[in-house]
Design an enzyme around this catalytic site. Sequence first.
Site, PDB file in Angstrom:
ATOM      1  N   CYS A   1      43.273 -32.111  38.433  1.00  0.00           N
ATOM      2  CA  CYS A   1      43.454 -31.788  39.843  1.00  0.00           C
ATOM      3  C   CYS A   1      44.084 -30.410  40.045  1.00  0.00           C
ATOM      4  CB  CYS A   1      44.315 -32.867  40.503  1.00  0.00           C
ATOM      5  SG  CYS A   1      44.145 -32.903  42.310  1.00  0.00           S
TER       6      CYS A   1
ATOM      7  N   ASP B   1      51.345 -42.199  42.063  1.00  0.00           N
ATOM      8  CA  ASP B   1      52.006 -40.958  41.686  1.00  0.00           C
ATOM      9  C   ASP B   1      53.488 -41.216  41.426  1.00  0.00           C
ATOM     10  OD1 ASP B   1      52.379 -38.272  41.178  1.00  0.00           O
ATOM     11  OD2 ASP B   1      51.347 -37.613  42.998  1.00  0.00           O
TER      12      ASP B   1
END
Length: 201
Positions: free
Chosen positions: A6, A126
């Site tokens: 990412c 996360d």
Amino acid sequence: MYVKICGLSTIESARVALDAGADAVGVVMSRRSRRTVSADVAREIAGFVGGAADVVLVVDELPAVEAASVAGGIGADVVQLHGTGYRPDDVAAAAGAGLRVWRATSVTSADEVDVGSWGEEALLLDSPDPGSGRRWDFAVLEDRPLRGRWMLAGGLDPENVAEAVASARPWGVDVSSGVESAPGVKDLDRIRAFVAAAKTG
């Protein structure tokens, strides 16, 4: 193991991620992120990927319908709604616009962490401090069994991803700062090493 790299901002980093065997590349559009890119850059990266991997647009402030429109405009396959500002109706709105939708939240958040409970295709868990690169205690997952398409993120890097995969048993992993040489600057060798470690871990 599904692997997402990412926070990409260049064609070269996307090329290396694809060559290494990444399953997805993420582009960020957020005023709060040092990895944010313009719609033009995101479109160039998506065009380069050209279906060789999933292209994920990561947003944390755009309204869901607008995010889906932007994702469609740049050629992304998935819109990732990140953070506590989104609710189940946002996932439904983005999906209703014809986009695949992933939801990202902190493992310590009060939000529902059952995969698909908001209608998302995949759930990304996360760290408590997203984007910081700080490692977190994967043992907290022992009391929160997860099934289906969920991805582990936060504090992962080439040195610890194999251990994290073995410990948490996610469907996939996501990395950004863990493959950087400086904030927002991808290290191509670390991208290669991360994908290799994740795939063989």
